[in-house]
Design an enzyme around this catalytic site. Structure first.
Site, PDB file in Angstrom:
ATOM      1  N   THR A  11       2.976   3.497  -4.470  1.00 40.95           N
ATOM      2  CA  THR A  11       2.138   3.084  -5.299  1.00 40.95           C
ATOM      3  C   THR A  11       0.586   3.662  -4.942  1.00 40.95           C
ATOM      4  OG1 THR A  11       3.337   1.093  -5.960  1.00 40.95           O
ATOM      5  CG2 THR A  11       0.964   1.194  -6.572  1.00 40.95           C
ATOM      6  N   VAL A  12       0.490   3.471  -3.730  1.00 39.16           N
ATOM      7  CA  VAL A  12      -1.006   4.042  -3.298  1.00 39.16           C
ATOM      8  C   VAL A  12      -1.100   5.285  -2.707  1.00 39.16           C
ATOM      9  CG1 VAL A  12      -2.841   3.311  -1.617  1.00 39.16           C
ATOM     10  CG2 VAL A  12      -1.266   1.461  -2.496  1.00 39.16           C
ATOM     11  N   LYS A  70      -2.452  -4.692   5.919  1.00 40.47           N
ATOM     12  CA  LYS A  70      -2.785  -5.782   6.260  1.00 40.47           C
ATOM     13  C   LYS A  70      -1.991  -6.498   7.081  1.00 40.47           C
ATOM     14  CE  LYS A  70      -1.109  -6.541   2.078  1.00 40.47           C
ATOM     15  NZ  LYS A  70      -1.359  -6.130   0.807  1.00 40.47           N
ATOM     16  N   GLY A 129      -3.521  -2.469  -6.920  1.00 37.25           N
ATOM     17  CA  GLY A 129      -3.501  -1.141  -7.753  1.00 37.25           C
ATOM     18  C   GLY A 129      -3.398   0.106  -7.083  1.00 37.25           C
ATOM     19  N   LYS A 187      -4.935 -11.263   5.042  1.00 32.85           N
ATOM     20  CA  LYS A 187      -6.180 -10.769   4.972  1.00 32.85           C
ATOM     21  C   LYS A 187      -7.470 -11.733   5.424  1.00 32.85           C
ATOM     22  CE  LYS A 187      -4.467  -8.849   0.748  1.00 32.85           C
ATOM     23  NZ  LYS A 187      -4.113  -9.185  -0.631  1.00 32.85           N
ATOM     24  N   GLU A 197       5.400  -8.824  -7.561  1.00 30.71           N
ATOM     25  CA  GLU A 197       6.755  -7.911  -7.229  1.00 30.71           C
ATOM     26  C   GLU A 197       7.962  -8.573  -7.822  1.00 30.71           C
ATOM     27  OE1 GLU A 197       6.695  -5.442  -4.992  1.00 30.71           O
ATOM     28  OE2 GLU A 197       4.398  -5.166  -4.826  1.00 30.71           O
ATOM     29  N   VAL A 206      -8.064  -5.139   2.698  1.00 31.62           N
ATOM     30  CA  VAL A 206      -8.399  -6.609   2.310  1.00 31.62           C
ATOM     31  C   VAL A 206      -9.316  -6.382   0.954  1.00 31.62           C
ATOM     32  CG1 VAL A 206      -9.704  -8.696   2.612  1.00 31.62           C
ATOM     33  CG2 VAL A 206      -8.620  -7.340   4.556  1.00 31.62           C
ATOM     34  N   GLU A 208     -10.335  -0.405   4.998  1.00 29.91           N
ATOM     35  CA  GLU A 208     -11.129  -1.084   3.918  1.00 29.91           C
ATOM     36  C   GLU A 208     -10.187  -1.513   2.844  1.00 29.91           C
ATOM     37  OE1 GLU A 208     -13.615  -2.998   2.576  1.00 29.91           O
ATOM     38  OE2 GLU A 208     -14.724  -1.554   3.376  1.00 29.91           O
ATOM     39  N   GLY A 249      -8.345  -4.884  -2.100  1.00 30.13           N
ATOM     40  CA  GLY A 249      -8.443  -3.634  -2.646  1.00 30.13           C
ATOM     41  C   GLY A 249      -9.609  -2.950  -2.588  1.00 30.13           C
TER      42      GLY A 249
END
Ligand SMILES: NC(=O)c1ccc[n+]([C@@H]2O[C@H](COP(=O)([O-])OP(=O)(O)OC[C@H]3O[C@@H](n4cnc5c(N)ncnc54)[C@H](OP(=O)(O)O)[C@@H]3O)[C@@H](O)[C@H]2O)c1
Length: 407
Positions: free
Chosen positions: A14-15, A90, A287, A190, A175, A117, A114, A119
């Site tokens: 996804t990322v 995280k 996201g 986080k 999920e 935590v 960055e 997004g």
């Protein structure tokens, strides 16, 4: 032609996929800022790529695999090879942060995170750089979008927890296995990272006490509404009695609290200190494209050194018994003297009542009250005694209240 800055990408989910697309789109603009044009020179997934080859051919490694193994090994090997690393992991940082930061320092490379935590909300950078001059006393955060979405659905439509979770899954906010989110574990990781940065003392995920939202009922939300309160899953990291407390639990907030207005899948973090009063940062907490934006921001920062790696300068004790205000929900027999007896037991533990709502249910009644802050151990001692009174019809229910109002 600007020189190429070579980025090795571990993970293409996804990322990772969103990061590769965003980097291609922004490469020219980044070349204007840094003088180097970033390019993905290798991608590793379970079925593609070779880590050693990718490492040899990269100036910086982006880790977007997630979990501990093999992510930890790859991140360590990359830093030992003198490469900067950017990660959004995280779990890895909350579990092995001290080891990773110390290897980063020894090898004089940057480890940026960055995206780990909240997004795209730039809370890490703000804590490490913008507010490096502030003595942060407390952090409150809504750092899990899934649970915030579920609680928002319960508050707006009176949905049950199960129905709100199903809706979150349908919309892709949760999920298929939502355990880490709904139990508070994801938020705990986080908060461990934020506490570590704010207080310069080691904080491991195992030291964070967490409680989830699975037991919350639509009734809790409705009563709270009558009392002027909204319910959130709140992460707290604060200085107490010369130590620190780091915890995650559902909590009620009064409408004036900056986090009370954070709805749906959004995240927000409130930072407090004497000199800054209160700073709140909010935005999308997850996201692909959103998190990828935070990751790319870290890559650009690493291209323009230097940046600090957190040093351990304190060795603070983690305190678990802290003061809190409480919401207490009791089902009682509807007869005279009930409120007086409950108040007496609470009073014995030093608790005082801020507000009460009572509703009749035929022979029984619901007695719901908000208490002023007291030590959690004393509150639960009172609740245990109240639970044994003969007019109590069901185990009393308690949820913490954050009774700060920034006016
Ligand atoms: N998703 C979000 O909104 C979000 C937000 C903030 C932070 N994050 C963090 O970002 C990281 C990535 O999350 P994601 O949602 O992108 O995960 P994801 O969609 O599950 O993607 C994971 C990627 O890693 C690869 N991978 C898994 N195990 C591997 C292994 N042993 N060796 C090599 N590659 C492996 C997978 O390969 P295959 O393609 O072969 O399966 C996949 O490409 C995690 O640390 C997560 O906590 C995610």
């Amino acid at each position: 032609m600007p020189e190429t800055y070579r980025v090795g990408l571990l993970g293409h989910g996804t990322v990772g996929a969103a990061f590769e697309a965003l980097l291609a789109e922004r490469a020219d603009a980044i070349a204007h800022i840094t003088g180097f044009k970033p390019e993905v020179t290798g991608v590793l997934t379970r079925s593609r790529g070779d880590f050693d080859e990718i490492l040899a051919n990269a100036d910086l490694i982006v880790e977007l695999i997630g979990g501990i193994d093999p992510a930890r090994d790859y991140v360590l090997r990359a830093m030992k090879a003198g490469k900067h690393v950017v990660s959004a992991n995280k779990l890895l940082l909350a579990s092995y942060g001290e080891e990773l930061w110390s290897v980063a320092r020894e090898n004089e490379v940057q480890l940026r995170f960055e995206g780990a935590v909240a997004g795209v909300v730039p809370v890490i950078r703000v804590l490490q750089e913008s507010l490096a001059g502030a003595h942060v006393e407390r952090i409150h955060g809504i750092v899990n979008g899934t649970t915030n979405f579920i609680l928002t659905e319960m508050a707006r439509g009176g949905a049950t927890y199960e129905a709100a979770l199903a809706r979150a899954q349908e919309l892709g906010y949760a999920e298929a296995d939502p355990t880490d989110d709904v139990t508070g574990r994801d938020a705990a990781a986080k908060m461990a990272i934020l506490a570590r940065l704010a207080f310069s003392t080691p904080v491991h995920l195992d030291q964070v006490v967490y409680e989830g939202i699975e037991h919350i009922t639509p009734e809790d939300v409705a009563y709270a509404h009558d009392l002027g309160l909204g319910l959130k899953l709140i992460g707290t990291a604060e200085r107490v009695d010369g130590g620190i407390s780091v915890r995650v639990h559902p909590a009620f907030l009064y409408a004036e609290h900056p986090l009370a207005a954070i709805h749906g899948p959004f995240n927000a973090v409130t930072l407090e200190s004497d000199t800054i009063t209160e700073v709140t940062l909010s935005g999308p907490g997850a996201g692909g494209p959103q998190t990828a934006t935070a990751v790319l921001g870290d890559v650009v920062s690493a291209m323009i050194p230097p940046a600090s790696t957190p040093e351990t300068t304190e060795s603070l004790t983690v305190v678990n018994d802290v003061e809190s205000a409480f919401y207490l929900h009791m089902e009682v027999a509807d007869r005279p003297g009930v409120l007086a007896q409950v108040a007496e037991l609470l009073g014995m533990q030093g608790a005082s009542i801020r507000s009460v709502v009572q509703k009749g249910l035929g022979e029984n009644a619901r007695l719901v009250m908000i208490l002023h802050p007291l030590l959690e151990s004393r509150f639960y001692a009172a609740v245990r005694m109240i639970g044994q009174l003969d007019f109590i019809r069901a185990a009393p229910r308690a949820i913490r209240v954050i009774d700060e109002e920034f006016k």
